[in-house]
Design a protein around this motif. Structure first.
Motif, PDB file in Angstrom:
ATOM      1  N   LYS A  98      38.541  45.529  48.183  1.00 14.88           N
ATOM      2  CA  LYS A  98      39.294  44.665  47.268  1.00 14.88           C
ATOM      3  C   LYS A  98      39.002  45.052  45.823  1.00 14.88           C
ATOM      4  O   LYS A  98      37.847  45.280  45.463  1.00 14.88           O
ATOM      5  N   TYR A  99      40.043  45.066  45.039  1.00 12.90           N
ATOM      6  CA  TYR A  99      39.892  45.452  43.632  1.00 12.90           C
ATOM      7  C   TYR A  99      39.843  44.212  42.769  1.00 12.90           C
ATOM      8  O   TYR A  99      40.800  43.432  42.744  1.00 12.90           O
ATOM      9  N   ARG A 100      38.757  44.031  42.069  1.00 13.27           N
ATOM     10  CA  ARG A 100      38.638  42.888  41.174  1.00 13.27           C
ATOM     11  C   ARG A 100      39.230  43.288  39.835  1.00 13.27           C
ATOM     12  O   ARG A 100      38.816  44.277  39.218  1.00 13.27           O
ATOM     13  N   VAL A 101      40.229  42.529  39.387  1.00 12.76           N
ATOM     14  CA  VAL A 101      40.951  42.872  38.171  1.00 12.76           C
ATOM     15  C   VAL A 101      40.877  41.710  37.199  1.00 12.76           C
ATOM     16  O   VAL A 101      41.347  40.609  37.499  1.00 12.76           O
ATOM     17  N   LYS A 102      40.241  41.954  36.069  1.00 17.87           N
ATOM     18  CA  LYS A 102      40.086  40.880  35.091  1.00 17.87           C
ATOM     19  C   LYS A 102      41.006  41.147  33.911  1.00 17.87           C
ATOM     20  O   LYS A 102      40.784  42.077  33.133  1.00 17.87           O
ATOM     21  N   LEU A 103      42.036  40.339  33.798  1.00 16.01           N
ATOM     22  CA  LEU A 103      42.987  40.477  32.696  1.00 16.01           C
ATOM     23  C   LEU A 103      42.638  39.452  31.620  1.00 16.01           C
ATOM     24  O   LEU A 103      41.641  38.745  31.726  1.00 16.01           O
ATOM     25  N   ASN A 104      43.464  39.369  30.616  1.00 13.52           N
ATOM     26  CA  ASN A 104      43.236  38.331  29.605  1.00 13.52           C
ATOM     27  C   ASN A 104      43.606  36.969  30.179  1.00 13.52           C
ATOM     28  O   ASN A 104      44.458  36.865  31.068  1.00 13.52           O
ATOM     29  N   LYS A 105      42.949  35.915  29.663  1.00 12.15           N
ATOM     30  CA  LYS A 105      43.278  34.549  30.110  1.00 12.15           C
ATOM     31  C   LYS A 105      44.769  34.299  29.920  1.00 12.15           C
ATOM     32  O   LYS A 105      45.339  34.673  28.892  1.00 12.15           O
ATOM     33  N   GLY A 106      45.385  33.690  30.937  1.00 11.30           N
ATOM     34  CA  GLY A 106      46.806  33.376  30.828  1.00 11.30           C
ATOM     35  C   GLY A 106      47.704  34.465  31.380  1.00 11.30           C
ATOM     36  O   GLY A 106      48.897  34.239  31.607  1.00 11.30           O
ATOM     37  N   SER A 107      47.161  35.652  31.630  1.00  5.42           N
ATOM     38  CA  SER A 107      47.985  36.730  32.199  1.00  5.42           C
ATOM     39  C   SER A 107      48.222  36.467  33.683  1.00  5.42           C
ATOM     40  O   SER A 107      47.296  36.127  34.417  1.00  5.42           O
ATOM     41  N   ILE A 108      49.462  36.624  34.080  1.00  2.73           N
ATOM     42  CA  ILE A 108      49.809  36.391  35.484  1.00  2.73           C
ATOM     43  C   ILE A 108      50.372  37.680  36.076  1.00  2.73           C
ATOM     44  O   ILE A 108      51.284  38.285  35.495  1.00  2.73           O
ATOM     45  N   ILE A 109      49.797  38.095  37.199  1.00  4.19           N
ATOM     46  CA  ILE A 109      50.321  39.303  37.852  1.00  4.19           C
ATOM     47  C   ILE A 109      51.551  38.943  38.677  1.00  4.19           C
ATOM     48  O   ILE A 109      51.510  38.037  39.505  1.00  4.19           O
ATOM     49  N   LYS A 110      52.619  39.646  38.419  1.00  2.63           N
ATOM     50  CA  LYS A 110      53.851  39.437  39.179  1.00  2.63           C
ATOM     51  C   LYS A 110      53.779  40.242  40.470  1.00  2.63           C
ATOM     52  O   LYS A 110      54.107  39.762  41.541  1.00  2.63           O
ATOM     53  N   ARG A 111      53.308  41.476  40.332  1.00  3.19           N
ATOM     54  CA  ARG A 111      53.316  42.369  41.479  1.00  3.19           C
ATOM     55  C   ARG A 111      52.366  43.526  41.192  1.00  3.19           C
ATOM     56  O   ARG A 111      52.218  43.948  40.049  1.00  3.19           O
ATOM     57  N   ALA A 112      51.718  44.004  42.260  1.00  4.90           N
ATOM     58  CA  ALA A 112      50.860  45.187  42.120  1.00  4.90           C
ATOM     59  C   ALA A 112      51.189  46.149  43.247  1.00  4.90           C
ATOM     60  O   ALA A 112      51.402  45.729  44.387  1.00  4.90           O
ATOM     61  N   TYR A 113      51.257  47.435  42.934  1.00  5.61           N
ATOM     62  CA  TYR A 113      51.639  48.432  43.955  1.00  5.61           C
ATOM     63  C   TYR A 113      51.074  49.800  43.590  1.00  5.61           C
ATOM     64  O   TYR A 113      50.681  50.041  42.444  1.00  5.61           O
ATOM     65  N   LEU A 114      51.055  50.680  44.593  1.00  8.94           N
ATOM     66  CA  LEU A 114      50.621  52.051  44.332  1.00  8.94           C
ATOM     67  C   LEU A 114      51.752  52.807  43.638  1.00  8.94           C
ATOM     68  O   LEU A 114      52.905  52.711  44.067  1.00  8.94           O
TER      69      LEU A 114
END
Ligand code: JFZ
Length: 443
Positions: A386-402
């Motif tokens: 599992k990849y732990r991804v820390k973005l800025n507060k309030g950022s929402i990931i819509k989609r992640a893909y290779l």
């Protein structure tokens, strides 16, 4: 701290935002070429191998200037094919090249009006540099010229000016230097930059005004010209950065065979370039590459990505043989890097710092063309998958893909505000690979 008055420091405000500088910045990946007479002996003199940098053999082996200079009559790169070189560079994915026009030995790869110690007076005779620039430009590659001010051949070069005679000699050396540089810009008007070296001598540090005036003159001759910080000293003898800590030249060129370590957001505010060798300290061709560790393509790709993630360029050095071709190992590495670039160059060109902290799986990069996507370039695969991804507060990931399989999306687990686990990522782990993060529009 009290600011000093600096008269001979920076010429313009940095970072430069003109088209030429934007292009340089978007290039990100360049090829460095160290080629001169030192490529003939290749680190071995009278049967003895010298481990130190091959381009320093004259000094390591204590060879007289007369003996060294006679290598000129052996310089005949019959295997040199400028088009083939340019094709190899293009296939590797570089957007610019920097070539040694004159290294410390003083030998010039172009026919210069100001010396006989040049390509014209070798068995090769032709304008090698001219052929080189034409071929690279035809492949769409920008050309910059490396020039060493320090000159072991020139009778007027000396480290420090002690006597009146030394001062007179330095006046002549300054004129020679300026003439040669203006000659290069005159002969090769497509040149984009100058990469100065051998500027650590006391005479250069004591003459900040000269490098200031010279930078000005060269930029008048070739508007848009880009010079490295190594060119400059201010009137107090501060190099690269002036006495108030302001960067000189157009970008910082102090990252020599090293990267910002640890990863440091502070470096992202200036333009900078890391220059790197494939072996340890060897720039010119050395016949024996068993002497030190030879970097793998994945190590080199990681450095390229690391530079990009911090707004830096990566200049990877090649040292061709005296005959004019590259060793097989260099050709192979260039091909491996090129194969990776074929699939992944969208995370390099035009990309830079993503505004996020460094994370354990690798590096973020972000394209200046896109507001709502960031790239994750993975070099360390987590054991738990599992990849732990820390973005800025309030950022929402819509989609992640290779990047290589854009149709399939990963499962997302939100851990905290702006922080996620990406799950079910079945990336191939042999090579560095890219995950694209698409963000929800903020407004
Ligand atoms: C110089 C040259 O002496 C060398 O041959 C090569 O051309 C390289 C690109 O530049 O070497 C340096 C210059 C600066 C540092 C170290 C080696 N430095 O700033 O640490």
């Amino acid at each position: 701290a009290i600011k000093k008055e600096v008269k001979y420091g920076q010429l313009t405000e940095l970072p430069r935002q003109d088209e030429a500088m934007k292009k340089w910045r978007s290039n990100r990946f360049g090829q460095f070429i160290h080629w001169g007479l030192y490529a003939i002996p290749g680190g071995i003199w009278e049967g003895k191998t010298y481990k130190y940098a091959a381009e320093f053999l004259k000094s390591s082996a204590g060879i007289s200037t007369a003996t060294w200079d006679s290598l000129q009559y052996q310089f005949n790169p019959v295997k040199f094919d400028a088009k083939e070189w340019a094709k190899m560079a293009k296939d590797m994915g570089v957007k610019y090249v920097t070539i040694t026009t004159k290294h410390h030995e003083g030998f010039c790869l172009w026919p210069s009006k100001y010396t006989d110690f040049d390509i014209e007076n070798t068995p090769y005779r032709k304008d090698l540099l001219g052929e080189f620039i034409k071929a690279y430009n035809e492949e769409g590659i920008d050309v910059s010229l490396y020039y060493s001010v320090l000159d072991w051949h020139h009778p007027d070069w000396r480290y420090k000016l002690n006597t009146e005679e030394d001062k007179a000699a330095f006046e002549r050396l300054k004129a020679f230097t300026e003439n040669q540089l203006l000659e290069l810009l005159e002969r090769y008007p497509t040149v984009k930059g100058l990469w100065f070296d051998g500027t650590w001598d006391q005479c250069w540090k004591d003459n900040g005004k000269f490098s200031y005036d010279l930078e000005k003159k060269l930029k008048e001759k070739n508007p848009g010209l880009i010079v490295n910080s190594r060119m400059r000293a201010d009137e107090y003898g501060s190099r690269h950065f002036d006495s108030n800590g302001v960067l000189m030249g157009d970008y910082e060129s102090g990252y020599e065979r090293r990267l910002p370590n640890p990863w440091d957001v502070a470096v992202t505010k200036n333009d900078w370039e890391c220059c790197m060798t494939i072996p340890e300290n060897q720039w010119g061709y050395h016949k024996d590459w068993t002497l030190t560790h030879i970097k793998t393509s994945n190590e080199l790709i990681e450095m390229l990505v690391q530079c990009t993630s911090q707004n830096g360029n990566f200049l990877l050095n090649f040292g061709p043989r005296g005959e004019g071709n590259f060793r097989e190992k260099e050709v192979k590495l260039a091909k491996e890097i090129g194969d990776w670039m074929d699939d992944n160059s969208s995370v390099i060109y035009n990309c830079g710092y993503a505004g996020l902290k460094k994370q354990s799986w690798g590096y973020f990069t972000k394209s200046s063309d896109s507001d709502d996507a960031i790239n994750m370039v993975v070099f360390n695969k987590p054991i738990n998958g599992k990849y732990r991804v820390k973005l800025n507060k309030g950022s929402i990931i819509k989609r992640a893909y290779l990047l290589s399989k854009p149709k399939k999306s990963f499962n997302l687990e939100e851990i905290a505000n702006g922080e996620y686990f990406l799950d079910d990522v079945k990336g191939k782990c042999k090579d560095p690979f890219v995950i694209i993060i698409e963000l929800e529009d903020k407004d």
